[in-house]
Design a protein around this motif. Structure first.
Motif, PDB file in Angstrom:
ATOM      1  N   SER A 145      42.116  22.255 -53.639  1.00  0.00           N
ATOM      2  CA  SER A 145      41.858  23.516 -54.384  1.00  0.00           C
ATOM      3  C   SER A 145      42.203  25.005 -53.578  1.00  0.00           C
ATOM      4  O   SER A 145      41.890  24.780 -52.399  1.00  0.00           O
ATOM      5  CB  SER A 145      40.495  23.378 -54.993  1.00  0.00           C
ATOM      6  OG  SER A 145      39.485  23.388 -54.108  1.00  0.00           O
ATOM      7  N   ALA A 146      42.142  25.914 -54.320  1.00  0.00           N
ATOM      8  CA  ALA A 146      41.970  27.111 -53.564  1.00  0.00           C
ATOM      9  C   ALA A 146      40.825  27.395 -52.659  1.00  0.00           C
ATOM     10  O   ALA A 146      40.832  27.919 -51.547  1.00  0.00           O
ATOM     11  CB  ALA A 146      42.168  28.201 -54.564  1.00  0.00           C
ATOM     12  N   GLY A 183      49.972  25.742 -55.177  1.00  0.00           N
ATOM     13  CA  GLY A 183      50.074  26.918 -56.033  1.00  0.00           C
ATOM     14  C   GLY A 183      49.868  28.313 -55.265  1.00  0.00           C
ATOM     15  O   GLY A 183      49.375  28.223 -53.983  1.00  0.00           O
ATOM     16  N   TRP A 184      50.235  29.070 -55.572  1.00  0.00           N
ATOM     17  CA  TRP A 184      50.414  30.704 -54.947  1.00  0.00           C
ATOM     18  C   TRP A 184      48.861  31.177 -54.524  1.00  0.00           C
ATOM     19  O   TRP A 184      48.530  31.596 -53.673  1.00  0.00           O
ATOM     20  CB  TRP A 184      50.917  31.590 -55.718  1.00  0.00           C
ATOM     21  CG  TRP A 184      52.555  31.420 -55.481  1.00  0.00           C
ATOM     22  CD1 TRP A 184      53.367  30.800 -56.559  1.00  0.00           C
ATOM     23  CD2 TRP A 184      53.147  31.834 -54.470  1.00  0.00           C
ATOM     24  NE1 TRP A 184      54.700  31.012 -56.035  1.00  0.00           N
ATOM     25  CE2 TRP A 184      54.703  31.579 -54.758  1.00  0.00           C
ATOM     26  CE3 TRP A 184      53.163  32.563 -53.229  1.00  0.00           C
ATOM     27  CZ2 TRP A 184      55.940  31.907 -53.744  1.00  0.00           C
ATOM     28  CZ3 TRP A 184      54.216  32.673 -52.343  1.00  0.00           C
ATOM     29  CH2 TRP A 184      55.408  32.359 -52.644  1.00  0.00           C
ATOM     30  N   ARG A 185      48.177  30.517 -55.586  1.00  0.00           N
ATOM     31  CA  ARG A 185      46.597  31.001 -55.557  1.00  0.00           C
ATOM     32  C   ARG A 185      45.989  30.174 -54.149  1.00  0.00           C
ATOM     33  O   ARG A 185      45.202  31.141 -53.642  1.00  0.00           O
ATOM     34  CB  ARG A 185      45.798  30.321 -56.866  1.00  0.00           C
ATOM     35  CG  ARG A 185      44.505  30.884 -56.812  1.00  0.00           C
ATOM     36  CD  ARG A 185      43.692  30.546 -57.847  1.00  0.00           C
ATOM     37  NE  ARG A 185      42.279  30.731 -57.964  1.00  0.00           N
ATOM     38  CZ  ARG A 185      41.290  30.405 -58.901  1.00  0.00           C
ATOM     39  NH1 ARG A 185      41.688  29.531 -59.669  1.00  0.00           N
ATOM     40  NH2 ARG A 185      40.223  30.542 -58.849  1.00  0.00           N
ATOM     41  N   GLY A 188      47.781  31.664 -50.961  1.00  0.00           N
ATOM     42  CA  GLY A 188      47.152  33.250 -50.904  1.00  0.00           C
ATOM     43  C   GLY A 188      45.685  33.250 -50.364  1.00  0.00           C
ATOM     44  O   GLY A 188      45.309  33.870 -49.533  1.00  0.00           O
ATOM     45  N   ALA A 189      44.901  32.393 -51.082  1.00  0.00           N
ATOM     46  CA  ALA A 189      43.363  32.035 -50.651  1.00  0.00           C
ATOM     47  C   ALA A 189      43.382  31.646 -49.085  1.00  0.00           C
ATOM     48  O   ALA A 189      42.584  32.143 -48.289  1.00  0.00           O
ATOM     49  CB  ALA A 189      42.582  31.210 -51.412  1.00  0.00           C
TER      50      ALA A 189
END
Length: 522
Positions: A145-146, A183-185, A188-189
Motif C-alpha cells: 500500500s501507499a 499505482g502512482w500514489r 509518489g508516497a
C-alpha cells in the motif's frame, strides 16, 4: 515460531556465539583509522561533517548519555542478527523453502567480515540495517500500500544520510512500485518519504556550511578516482584545472606514465596535494581541504576526464568490481600482535579528545591507539577470532556464483520476479557505486552480500510456485474403504438416457420410491 522454524532458530542461536567472542576479544570496540574518531567527535559536538554524512554521528549522539562503546557495539551486533531475521522472513513469505532461506542468511550470520563491521564504530552496519529494513517492509507484501511503500522508502532515506551509496535506491523503489502496478500514489508516497530525511539533512548541512549537498567531498572523491586513468594530453583541461592533472601531483612524478598510478586514496589524502594548500593547524585533521570551492573544482575536472576517456573510466571501475569475486577473506580482524601504526602528534591529540568527549575517559583506549584499529586485544578470545577467520569466510568465487544465480533469476523467464530484479539491481548499485565514485574496498561490498543472497534465493521461489500449481494426486483418488464395508459396484455403462418428450404427450409418471409416492396413495 521457533518450532515452525527450527533450522533457522538453531542457526540464529549459533550465530550469537562468535559475536560474544568478538566483543570479549576486541574491547571496547574496533576503532578504524581516523574515521571512527571523526564520528565520535561529531557526535559530541553534533555537527555535519564535510567528508561523510553525519547520520551515524546522530545515532551515536542518541547513545552518548551511556558513555559506552561496548553498548554501541552490542547494539550493532543485534542489528546484524536482525538483518538475518528480516531476510529470512522475506524469503519465507515468498514461498522459499526453509533450508534455502537459512543458506541465504548464512553469510550474514557467520562471515567474519560481517562480524567485523558490526564491531567497528563505523557507519556501515547502521546503513545496512536501515536499507534491509526498507526492503523487508516493502517485500513482505506482494502489493504494498501507499503507507507501506512510504515507510520502506523512509528507511531508505534514513540509510542514505548514513551512507550515501543507498540514495539511488529511493528512486529504484519508486520504479519498482510502478512496475508492480502499485499505482502512482504508492510510487509518489515512496519518493516523497524517501527524500524527506535527505532534504532535512541537506538543509542542516547548508545552514552550517553554506553549501547545498550532503557533503563537500563527492567531487574530490571522484577526482581521486580519475587519477587512475586521467591523461591531460587527451582531456585538455583549462588553465585553472591543470594543477589537478596526475603529473602535477606529488609522488606521481616518480612514475609519470599512465601505466602506473597510485591508489585513489593516496592522491586524495596526501597533504602535499593541491587541495590541502594552505595547510591548516586546527585540531580536527583531514577536513580543511574539503571546501565547497575545492569540491566544485575537482568535480569539474573529473567530469571532463570521464567525458574524454569513458572507456578508461569503465575499465578501472570494472577492474575494481571484479576484485570482489576473485579474492577471498579480504577484511580481517587484527592479529594477536598487531603492527604499530604511525600517528602524528596532532592526530593522536585529536583522537584522544574525540574519545574523551564521547566516553568521558581515554582509559582502556589511549594506550592502544598506536596499534591497528586502536583496540585492546584480550586473550584467549582474540586468538579464537583470528583462527575462526582463517577457516570461515565467504570466498570471492562463491560470492560471484551467488550474484550470477540472482542474475539468472532476473533474465530467465521461468524464475523471473520483480522482487528478485529489485534486490539484485540494488546489490549491483551498492557494489559498483563506491568503485565508480572513489575506489574498491571490500568493506563497501559487504552491504550488498545479503541482497545478492536474497536475489539468488528468490530464484527458488518460482520453482516452488510451479510445483504448488500442479494438481495434488490425493485430491482425485477415491477415499480408502472402511473395514467391514463393501465398496459400491463400479458403474461400467452410463444409465439410459430419458427419451425426449414428444409435443402433445405428457411424460410418464416417475416410478414410486421410498420418499416419493403417486398422488392419491395412502
Amino acid at each position: 515460531m521457533v518450532r515452525g522454524h527450527r533450522l533457522f532458530a538453531v542457526a540464529l542461536g549459533l550465530a550469537v556465539v562468535p559475536r560474544v567472542i568478538v566483543m570479549a576479544g576486541f574491547a571496547p570496540a574496533a576503532l578504524f583509522k581516523l574515521d571512527t574518531y571523526d564520528y565520535l567527535w561529531d557526535a559530541t559536538h553534533l555537527m555535519p561533517n564535510p567528508v561523510n554524512p553525519s547520520g551515524y554521528a546522530v545515532f551515536l549522539w542518541v547513545l552518548r548519555p551511556f558513555h559506552s562503546l561496548v553498548l554501541v557495539a552490542g547494539l550493532q551486533h543485534l542489528m546484524g542478527l536482525g538483518i538475518a531475521v528480516m531476510i529470512y522472513a522475506v524469503l519465507r513469505r515468498r514461498a522459499v523453502r526453509g533450508w534455502v532461506a537459512v543458506l541465504a542468511v548464512a553469510p550474514v550470520l557467520f562471515d567474519p567480515a560481517q562480524l567485523l563491521i558490526e564491531q567497528l564504530i563505523m557507519a556501515d552496519i547502521l546503513a545496512m540495517f536501515l536499507m534491509v529494513a526498507g526492503f523487508a517492509v516493502l517485500l513482505t507484501r506482494k502489493s504494498p500500500s501507499a503507507p507501506r511503500a512510504g515507510a520502506a522508502a523512509l528507511l531508505m532515506g534514513a540509510s542514505a544520510v548514513v551512507r550515501p551509496t543507498t540514495l539511488p535506491l529511493i528512486f529504484l523503489v519508486a520504479g519498482y512500485l510502478l512496475v508492480r502496478r502499485a499505482g502512482w500514489r504508492a510510487a509518489g508516497a515512496a519518493l516523497a518519504a524517501g527524500l524527506l530525511p535527505v532534504a532535512g539533512y541537506v538543509a542542516w548541512f547548508a545552514a552550517v556550511s553554506g553549501s547545498v549537498g550532503l557533503t563537500n567531498s563527492d567531487g574530490l572523491f571522484l577526482w581521486s578516482r580519475t587519477m587512475s586513468f586521467a591523461d591531460c594530453a587527451i582531456i585538455k583541461p583549462p588553465a585553472d584545472l591543470r594543477s589537478l592533472c596526475p603529473g602535477r601531483q606529488p609522488r606521481s612524478l616518480e612514475h609519470p606514465t599512465a601505466s602506473y598510478r597510485l591508489l585513489p586514496r593516496q592522491y586524495l589524502w596526501d597533504h602535499r596535494a593541491w587541495l590541502w594548500r594552505p595547510h591548516s593547524a586546527g585540531l580536527v585533521p583531514d577536513t580543511a581541504g574539503f571546501t565547497a570551492a575545492n569540491n566544485a573544482r575537482a568535480r569539474a575536472f573529473a567530469i571532463r576526464a570521464i567525458e574524454a576517456q569513458p572507456l578508461d573510466y569503465a575499465r578501472v571501475v570494472g577492474t575494481g568490481v571484479i576484485r570482489a569475486f576473485t579474492r577471498s577473506d579480504q577484511l580481517h580482524f587484527p592479529g594477536i600482535q598487531p603492527d604499530p601504526v604511525f600517528l602524528t602528534a596532532a592526530n593522536r591529540n585529536y583522537m584522544l579528545a574525540a574519545v574523551r568527549g564521547y566516553v568521558g575517559t581515554t582509559a582502556g583506549i589511549g594506550p592502544y591507539m598506536g596499534v591497528h584499529t586502536g583496540t585492546r586485544l584480550q586473550e584467549p578470545w582474540a586468538g579464537l577470532v583470528s583462527r575462526y577467520q582463517d577457516h570461515v569466510h565467504l570466498p570471492g568465487p562463491l560470492f560471484g556464483l551467488i550474484v550470477l544465480t540472482g542474475l539468472a533469476g532476473v533474465v530467465i523467464p521461468r524464475t523471473r520476479s520483480a522482487a528478485g530484479a529489485l534486490v539484485w539491481t540494488a546489490a549491483a548499485i551498492i557494489m559498483i557505486l563506491p568503485v565508480a565514485a572513489h575506489e574498491y574496498t571490500y568493506r563497501y561490498v559487504i552491504p550488498a552480500v545479503p541482497l545478492a543472497c536474497l536475489a539468488a534465493a528468490l530464484t527458488a521461489r518460482s520453482r516452488d510456485k510451479a510445483a504448488l500449481a500442479l494438481p495434488e494426486p490425493a485430491a482425485i483418488e477415491p477415499p480408502p474403504a472402511t473395514p467391514g464395508m463393501q465398496p459400491p459396484p463400479a458403474i461400467t455403462e452410463p444409465p439410459p438416457a430419458t427419451p425426449p418428450a414428444t409435443p402433445g404427450m405428457q411424460p410418464p409418471p416417475a416410478p414410486p420410491t421410498k420418499d416419493r409416492l403417486p398422488e392419491g396413495a395412502s
